[in-house]
Enzyme design. Sequence first.
Site, PDB file in Angstrom:
ATOM      1  N   HIS A  72      25.950 -23.515  -4.503  1.00  0.00           N
ATOM      2  CA  HIS A  72      25.499 -22.188  -4.857  1.00  0.00           C
ATOM      3  C   HIS A  72      25.164 -21.401  -3.335  1.00  0.00           C
ATOM      4  O   HIS A  72      24.051 -21.154  -3.762  1.00  0.00           O
ATOM      5  CB  HIS A  72      24.519 -22.026  -5.727  1.00  0.00           C
ATOM      6  CG  HIS A  72      24.734 -20.433  -6.870  1.00  0.00           C
ATOM      7  ND1 HIS A  72      23.388 -19.140  -6.521  1.00  0.00           N
ATOM      8  CD2 HIS A  72      25.328 -20.018  -7.973  1.00  0.00           C
ATOM      9  CE1 HIS A  72      24.161 -18.398  -7.375  1.00  0.00           C
ATOM     10  NE2 HIS A  72      25.178 -19.226  -8.238  1.00  0.00           N
ATOM     11  N   ILE A 114      22.563 -18.321  -2.316  1.00  0.00           N
ATOM     12  CA  ILE A 114      21.768 -17.060  -3.556  1.00  0.00           C
ATOM     13  C   ILE A 114      21.577 -18.426  -4.147  1.00  0.00           C
ATOM     14  O   ILE A 114      21.701 -19.315  -4.192  1.00  0.00           O
ATOM     15  CB  ILE A 114      23.015 -16.532  -4.301  1.00  0.00           C
ATOM     16  CG1 ILE A 114      23.298 -15.311  -2.920  1.00  0.00           C
ATOM     17  CG2 ILE A 114      22.042 -15.308  -4.551  1.00  0.00           C
ATOM     18  CD1 ILE A 114      24.629 -14.369  -3.532  1.00  0.00           C
ATOM     19  N   GLY A 174      19.953 -17.160 -10.766  1.00  0.00           N
ATOM     20  CA  GLY A 174      19.037 -15.915 -11.065  1.00  0.00           C
ATOM     21  C   GLY A 174      18.528 -16.678 -12.291  1.00  0.00           C
ATOM     22  O   GLY A 174      17.498 -16.787 -12.696  1.00  0.00           O
ATOM     23  N   VAL A 175      18.677 -18.065 -12.813  1.00  0.00           N
ATOM     24  CA  VAL A 175      18.781 -18.811 -13.948  1.00  0.00           C
ATOM     25  C   VAL A 175      17.417 -19.322 -13.435  1.00  0.00           C
ATOM     26  O   VAL A 175      15.909 -19.976 -14.082  1.00  0.00           O
ATOM     27  CB  VAL A 175      19.304 -19.703 -14.580  1.00  0.00           C
ATOM     28  CG1 VAL A 175      20.464 -19.306 -15.477  1.00  0.00           C
ATOM     29  CG2 VAL A 175      20.161 -20.569 -13.997  1.00  0.00           C
ATOM     30  N   GLU A 206      13.257 -19.382 -14.085  1.00  0.00           N
ATOM     31  CA  GLU A 206      12.770 -20.399 -14.588  1.00  0.00           C
ATOM     32  C   GLU A 206      11.208 -20.538 -13.863  1.00  0.00           C
ATOM     33  O   GLU A 206      11.002 -21.361 -14.130  1.00  0.00           O
ATOM     34  CB  GLU A 206      13.115 -21.869 -14.569  1.00  0.00           C
ATOM     35  CG  GLU A 206      13.050 -23.400 -14.287  1.00  0.00           C
ATOM     36  CD  GLU A 206      12.451 -23.761 -15.471  1.00  0.00           C
ATOM     37  OE1 GLU A 206      11.993 -24.859 -16.167  1.00  0.00           O
ATOM     38  OE2 GLU A 206      13.316 -23.028 -16.692  1.00  0.00           O
TER      39      GLU A 206
END
Length: 156
Positions: free
Chosen positions: A49, A55, A58-59, A63
């Site tokens: 990723h 990057i 976002g998850v 978290e």
Amino acid sequence: MNLNIKEIMELLPHRYPILLVDRVLEMIPGKSIVAIKNVSINEPFFEGHFPHLPIMPGVLIIEALAQAAAIFSFGNKSHDIEFKNNTAYYLVGIENTRFRRPVVPGDQLRLEVFADRLGTSISKYKAKALVDNQVVAQTDLMCAMRALENNNATKY
């Protein structure tokens, strides 16, 4: 209250590669927590990723914020060993989530979580992640504390 990684690991069950809080800078019981996550190119998620433009997903930022909320909740009850060993803290809802800019290797995420409503089983938080004093993500979190029975989590 300031916590190092060893003290964080005493509160959270998370371990590599999903432990996403490196240090707690400040915790005000019943109010808020400020923690950090140092983002390194060595993070396993950067392999996929994305290899050409790493990057942080976002998850995983969300978290990290949820883990800071869990430290906040467990930290307020950390004197109770039976509580820690027999309780799990779940992220059960996110709302009003926005991502403002990418988080990349070399960034230091400042995780700020503010208690909105604290309950005995369900709590709500306002949370934001910053890099260099700029908001990179913000969200409203809902977390649930559940007792474990026979090493299994009870149903929501």
